[in-house]
Design an enzyme around this catalytic site. Structure first.
Site, mmCIF file in Angstrom:
data_model
loop_
_atom_site.group_PDB
_atom_site.id
_atom_site.type_symbol
_atom_site.label_atom_id
_atom_site.label_comp_id
_atom_site.label_asym_id
_atom_site.label_seq_id
_atom_site.Cartn_x
_atom_site.Cartn_y
_atom_site.Cartn_z
ATOM 1 N N GLU A 189 0.829 -1.213 0.000
ATOM 2 C CA GLU A 189 0.000 0.000 0.000
ATOM 3 C C GLU A 189 0.863 1.261 0.000
ATOM 4 O O GLU A 189 0.738 2.142 0.847
ATOM 5 C CB GLU A 189 -0.962 -0.016 1.194
ATOM 6 C CG GLU A 189 -2.003 -1.118 1.075
ATOM 7 C CD GLU A 189 -3.079 -1.043 2.141
ATOM 8 O OE1 GLU A 189 -4.231 -1.394 1.836
ATOM 9 O OE2 GLU A 189 -2.759 -0.649 3.280
ATOM 10 N N GLU A 196 -6.442 -6.750 -1.943
ATOM 11 C CA GLU A 196 -6.984 -6.717 -0.578
ATOM 12 C C GLU A 196 -8.421 -6.245 -0.615
ATOM 13 O O GLU A 196 -8.724 -5.191 -1.192
ATOM 14 C CB GLU A 196 -6.186 -5.766 0.332
ATOM 15 C CG GLU A 196 -4.830 -6.255 0.751
ATOM 16 C CD GLU A 196 -4.208 -5.352 1.820
ATOM 17 O OE1 GLU A 196 -4.971 -4.702 2.563
ATOM 18 O OE2 GLU A 196 -2.975 -5.317 1.896
#
Length: 451
Positions: free
Chosen positions: A167, A276
């Protein structure tokens, strides 16, 4: 009259533009990856956690495999202290990777480049790298990445896919690799570190042909996605897969995800993996959730979680470059000091929830056939498939054709009760057709094309 100097200048400018904006030739993923982040499974089992499927004690890795998952994702921290779930040391990762490979699952390795959780709000350098100058830091991320890859290769458990950073929406290894510092662009240093991490994969013993994911693109904002991807290309970052996270409370309603996927699919020659996502099967929404309860697409229940997973899958498969969906936190159950999660695919005490079957029920390469009296299908010798719906269905209908290996060959939304589909591009063989809405499969049928 065109002068030679003008021609030469134009040629140089053309080369420059091509170098700056040309996309590399990425490694393409053939198929659609179904995955789960299983980073905590070994720690949970080591602490006495027990998984149950259909009320029977289960091998959790085999259970995921049977449920249609073909990938496991595991994170790795640099030197974690084991607190609050940071258990993924190198030694732990090697052992867990072996368990994953032994179960017949493929492996996605997720480098956090931190001793702690790395995400959009924190990208803390490992303690061992805190005081390094930039050149040494850049060498360190390269050497560390290559060392981990070579360790895995030496044990015959090389990853099948790697993400160099977790991320990294706002950069990595802060503050050196933070993208914006006091309003000033720091893309040069960020991409220097990112490219060194990627080279660490590619220069490892078995790393050259492993697809590399950059996990930092917005899942719900097309302008942010464009700015991020264009910058990666301008700075010549060599990667294969656009990795995205999508959490409804942070990223908004699914229509924003759909809009962003459409934009990226149209504008970039890169595979896309939603690496995710999760959905609560129980519990209340947190106060900070940006989507109100009445705007949640499904109830916060087992059934709602199940329907959410299938809905996100159906959104992704509309796009040719979308190549995977991974569930995050699905393995979390209570075990000593490790807690469960409202978004897990298992109850706190270890029993599988309905959502655990969501992908199995969509895996029509070995389908439970669902003939429906509502639909009649007729295939003529010109490979024209006639579809007749005997009832009006208010939900959007989609027809999907897959081969016996589960690969999607054709999909189209059905606009009328009577529709003719041209399947002339499909070769002789046995195929599976299903008609579905965003929430449920209505009809499944096997067809033979023998001309």
């Amino acid at each position: 009259m065109i002068h030679h100097k003008s021609l030469l200048l134009s040629f140089i400018l053309l080369l420059f533009v091509n170098v700056i904006y040309a996309q590399d030739q990425p490694i393409k993923y053939d198929g659609f990856a179904i995955g789960a982040d299983l980073s905590m499974t070994k720690a949970i089992i080591d602490k006495g956690g027990i998984y149950y499927v259909d009320n029977q004690v289960a091998d959790v890795f085999a259970a995921f495999k049977v449920r249609g998952y073909d990938y496991a994702r595991i994170r790795i921290f640099h030197n974690p202290n084991g607190e609050e779930g940071t258990v993924n040391s190198l030694e732990y990762t090697l052992q867990l990777a072996q368990q994953i490979k032994d179960a017949g699952l493929k492996l996605l390795l997720d480098f956090h480049y931190s001793d702690w959780w790395a995400d959009p709000s924190q990208q803390t350098k490992p303690a061992a790298w805190t005081n390094l100058d930039f050149i040494t830091l850049n060498d360190s991320i390269y050497n560390y990445t290559m060392m981990v890859m070579n360790k895995l290769a030496s044990q015959g458990i090389s990853p099948d896919m790697v993400q160099t950073g977790n991320e990294i929406h706002h950069g990595m290894l802060w503050p050196d690799g933070e993208i914006w510092i006091n309003g000033q662009s720091n893309w040069t240093k960020f991409t220097t570190l990112l490219k060194s991490a990627i080279r660490g994969v590619m220069d490892s013993n078995e790393g050259f042909n492993i697809p590399i994911m950059v996990h930092g693109i917005s899942s719900s904002n097309t302008q942010e996605s464009q700015a991020y991807i264009d910058s990666l290309l301008v700075y010549n970052v060599d990667f294969d897969i656009i990795g995205m996270s999508y959490y409804l409370c942070w990223d908004g309603t699914p229509d924003l995800l759909d809009e962003n996927l459409a934009f990226i699919n149209t504008n970039y020659d890169k595979d896309i993996i939603l690496v995710e996502t999760s959905y609560r099967a129980d519990g209340d929404l947190p106060e900070w959730c940006m989507v109100e309860t009445e705007d949640q697409p499904f109830p916060l229940s087992e059934e709602g979680q199940y329907n959410y997973i299938q809905s996100i899958y159906n959104t992704l498969i509309k796009y040719s470059n979308a190549k995977g969906l991974f569930y995050w936190g699905g393995e979390l159950i209570w075990a000593d000091d490790i807690g469960g999660s409202y978004s897990s695919l298992f109850h706190w005490e270890g029993h599988a929830l309905k959502g655990f079957d969501a992908f199995k029920d969509l895996n029509l390469s070995t389908p439970n056939f669902i003939p429906s009296p509502i639909f009649e299908l007729e295939l003529n010798q010109n490979k024209k498939l006639r579809i007749n719906s005997k009832e009006n269905i208010t939900e959007d209908l989609q027809l999907v054709v897959i081969n016996m290996e589960g690969k999607t060959l054709y999909n189209q939304y059905l606009e009328d009760k009577f529709t003719t589909i041209d399947l002339s591009e499909i070769k002789m063989g046995i195929y599976i057709i299903y008609i579905k809405t965003n929430r449920r499969i209505l009809h499944t049928e096997k067809i033979l094309i023998n001309y």
